[in-house]
Design a protein around this motif. Structure first.
Motif, mmCIF file in Angstrom:
data_model
loop_
_atom_site.group_PDB
_atom_site.id
_atom_site.type_symbol
_atom_site.label_atom_id
_atom_site.label_comp_id
_atom_site.label_asym_id
_atom_site.label_seq_id
_atom_site.Cartn_x
_atom_site.Cartn_y
_atom_site.Cartn_z
ATOM 1 N N PHE A 95 21.548 6.783 -19.146
ATOM 2 C CA PHE A 95 19.971 7.176 -19.674
ATOM 3 C C PHE A 95 19.644 8.405 -19.073
ATOM 4 N N ARG A 96 18.589 9.096 -19.699
ATOM 5 C CA ARG A 96 17.952 10.286 -19.028
ATOM 6 C C ARG A 96 16.878 9.959 -17.984
ATOM 7 N N ASP A 97 16.451 10.835 -17.335
ATOM 8 C CA ASP A 97 15.262 10.392 -16.439
ATOM 9 C C ASP A 97 14.302 10.345 -16.966
ATOM 10 N N ASP A 98 13.823 11.000 -18.216
ATOM 11 C CA ASP A 98 12.760 10.994 -18.944
ATOM 12 C C ASP A 98 12.638 9.488 -19.859
ATOM 13 N N GLU A 99 13.399 8.761 -19.919
ATOM 14 C CA GLU A 99 13.578 7.689 -20.724
ATOM 15 C C GLU A 99 12.954 6.659 -19.762
ATOM 16 N N PRO A 100 12.561 5.384 -20.582
ATOM 17 C CA PRO A 100 12.046 4.549 -19.569
ATOM 18 C C PRO A 100 13.044 3.489 -18.820
ATOM 19 N N ALA A 101 12.797 3.201 -17.469
ATOM 20 C CA ALA A 101 13.736 2.486 -16.900
ATOM 21 C C ALA A 101 13.945 1.266 -17.588
ATOM 22 N N ARG A 102 15.449 0.617 -17.410
ATOM 23 C CA ARG A 102 15.940 -0.537 -17.644
ATOM 24 C C ARG A 102 16.224 -1.260 -16.665
ATOM 25 N N TYR A 103 16.368 -2.613 -16.615
ATOM 26 C CA TYR A 103 16.643 -3.400 -15.582
ATOM 27 C C TYR A 103 17.332 -4.648 -16.117
ATOM 28 N N LEU A 104 18.319 -4.980 -15.300
ATOM 29 C CA LEU A 104 19.173 -6.163 -15.504
ATOM 30 C C LEU A 104 19.021 -7.027 -14.619
ATOM 31 N N LYS A 105 18.920 -8.380 -15.072
ATOM 32 C CA LYS A 105 18.534 -9.424 -14.265
ATOM 33 C C LYS A 105 19.778 -10.434 -14.403
ATOM 34 N N VAL A 106 20.224 -10.655 -12.803
ATOM 35 C CA VAL A 106 21.517 -11.609 -12.998
ATOM 36 C C VAL A 106 21.157 -12.538 -11.690
ATOM 37 N N GLN A 107 21.503 -13.681 -11.927
ATOM 38 C CA GLN A 107 21.497 -14.778 -10.704
ATOM 39 C C GLN A 107 22.680 -14.612 -10.028
ATOM 40 N N ASP A 108 22.580 -14.477 -8.619
ATOM 41 C CA ASP A 108 23.647 -14.520 -7.791
ATOM 42 C C ASP A 108 24.293 -15.923 -7.844
ATOM 43 N N PRO A 109 25.733 -15.789 -7.955
ATOM 44 C CA PRO A 109 26.485 -17.181 -7.795
ATOM 45 C C PRO A 109 26.501 -17.811 -6.758
ATOM 46 N N ILE A 110 26.421 -17.225 -5.595
ATOM 47 C CA ILE A 110 26.368 -18.030 -4.424
ATOM 48 C C ILE A 110 25.246 -18.460 -3.804
ATOM 49 N N ARG A 140 18.524 -11.385 -8.890
ATOM 50 C CA ARG A 140 18.598 -10.132 -8.372
ATOM 51 C C ARG A 140 18.552 -9.168 -9.518
ATOM 52 N N TYR A 141 17.843 -8.119 -9.241
ATOM 53 C CA TYR A 141 17.491 -7.098 -10.128
ATOM 54 C C TYR A 141 18.187 -5.819 -10.131
ATOM 55 N N PHE A 142 18.956 -5.096 -11.168
ATOM 56 C CA PHE A 142 19.532 -3.968 -10.956
ATOM 57 C C PHE A 142 19.041 -2.900 -11.988
ATOM 58 N N ARG A 143 18.833 -1.783 -11.551
ATOM 59 C CA ARG A 143 18.391 -0.681 -12.434
ATOM 60 C C ARG A 143 19.665 -0.143 -13.147
ATOM 61 N N GLN A 144 19.422 -0.186 -14.728
ATOM 62 C CA GLN A 144 20.607 0.274 -15.164
ATOM 63 C C GLN A 144 20.787 1.684 -15.438
ATOM 64 N N LEU A 145 21.673 2.373 -15.217
ATOM 65 C CA LEU A 145 21.628 3.915 -15.427
ATOM 66 C C LEU A 145 22.366 4.221 -16.979
ATOM 67 N N GLY A 146 22.925 3.219 -17.627
ATOM 68 C CA GLY A 146 23.607 3.218 -18.840
ATOM 69 C C GLY A 146 23.741 1.905 -19.596
ATOM 70 N N VAL A 147 24.022 1.724 -20.845
ATOM 71 C CA VAL A 147 24.219 0.731 -21.603
ATOM 72 C C VAL A 147 25.196 -0.340 -21.018
ATOM 73 N N VAL A 148 24.828 -1.310 -21.581
ATOM 74 C CA VAL A 148 26.008 -2.432 -21.224
ATOM 75 C C VAL A 148 26.222 -3.172 -22.567
ATOM 76 N N TYR A 149 27.526 -3.510 -22.792
ATOM 77 C CA TYR A 149 27.760 -4.338 -23.937
ATOM 78 C C TYR A 149 26.725 -5.436 -24.219
ATOM 79 N N GLY A 150 26.495 -5.687 -25.316
ATOM 80 C CA GLY A 150 25.385 -6.829 -25.812
ATOM 81 C C GLY A 150 24.163 -6.369 -25.944
ATOM 82 N N SER A 151 23.886 -4.971 -25.308
ATOM 83 C CA SER A 151 22.494 -4.582 -25.576
ATOM 84 C C SER A 151 22.153 -4.178 -26.898
ATOM 85 N N ALA A 152 21.116 -4.065 -27.199
ATOM 86 C CA ALA A 152 20.667 -3.869 -28.650
ATOM 87 C C ALA A 152 21.097 -2.222 -28.991
ATOM 88 N N SER A 153 20.923 -1.299 -28.141
ATOM 89 C CA SER A 153 21.149 -0.002 -28.476
ATOM 90 C C SER A 153 22.598 0.400 -28.102
#
Length: 177
Positions: free
Chosen positions: A34-49, A54-67
């Protein structure tokens, strides 16, 4: 041998022409970030322990995302053009390099390359230099090439494609044997 099997003739036999297939590994994860001028995207994951979210800022796409698929196309296609390939006008997934007389057919992360042996080797090294790829598979006499469920094979007279394996597996899957 595929004798007796219905198949299409792709081309008459020509020893100067090579055909190979290469698979780009985990392609969507290799899309441009993702470019810096694009909206920030975050991934929400439940810690298994701890069970905490937990929230993580995405730097790129992951499998399953619409784009993901479109972002991969927007990574691969411009890169091919930057290497001297011209995109087809009526078939946007076919690219041609006029100087090298090299054709590349793209289907998501699977590429089929047709040119001289030298140019197919050039292209496979080029793509492996930019993307993490599996080893290329080459069509050879007595060694068919499986590309997207199509069996491509050659004999003394020509190059052929058969969908026999795909059709058989679909008949089984659909309980239509």
């Amino acid at each position: 041998s595929m004798s007796g099997v219905r198949c299409a003739v792709l081309a008459p036999m020509d020893e100067s022409i090579a055909l190979a297939s290469i698979d780009i590994a985990t392609a969507f994860l290799q899309s441009d970030r993702f470019r810096d001028d694009e909206p920030a995207r975050y991934l929400k994951v439940q810690d298994p322990i701890s069970g905490q979210w937990r929230y993580f800022r995405q730097l790129g796409v992951v499998y399953g995302s619409a784009s993901a698929a479109k972002r991969w196309e927007n990574t691969l296609h411009p890169w091919l053009e930057s290497q001297g390939f011209q995109q087809g006008k009526n078939e946007k997934c076919v690219f041609y390099h006029p100087e090298r007389k090299c054709v590349v057919i793209t289907y998501v992360d699977d590429l089929l390359i047709r040119s001289s042996v030298e140019n197919v080797k050039w292209f496979t090294e080029l793509v492996k230099g930019r993307f993490d790829c599996k080893d290329p598979q080459w069509l050879d006499m007595g060694k068919p090439l499986d590309h997207l469920g199509m069996t491509i094979f050659r004999d003394e007279e020509g190059v052929y494609v058969s969908m026999e394996g795909y059709v058989d597996s679909m008949l089984k899957r659909l309980d239509m044997e």
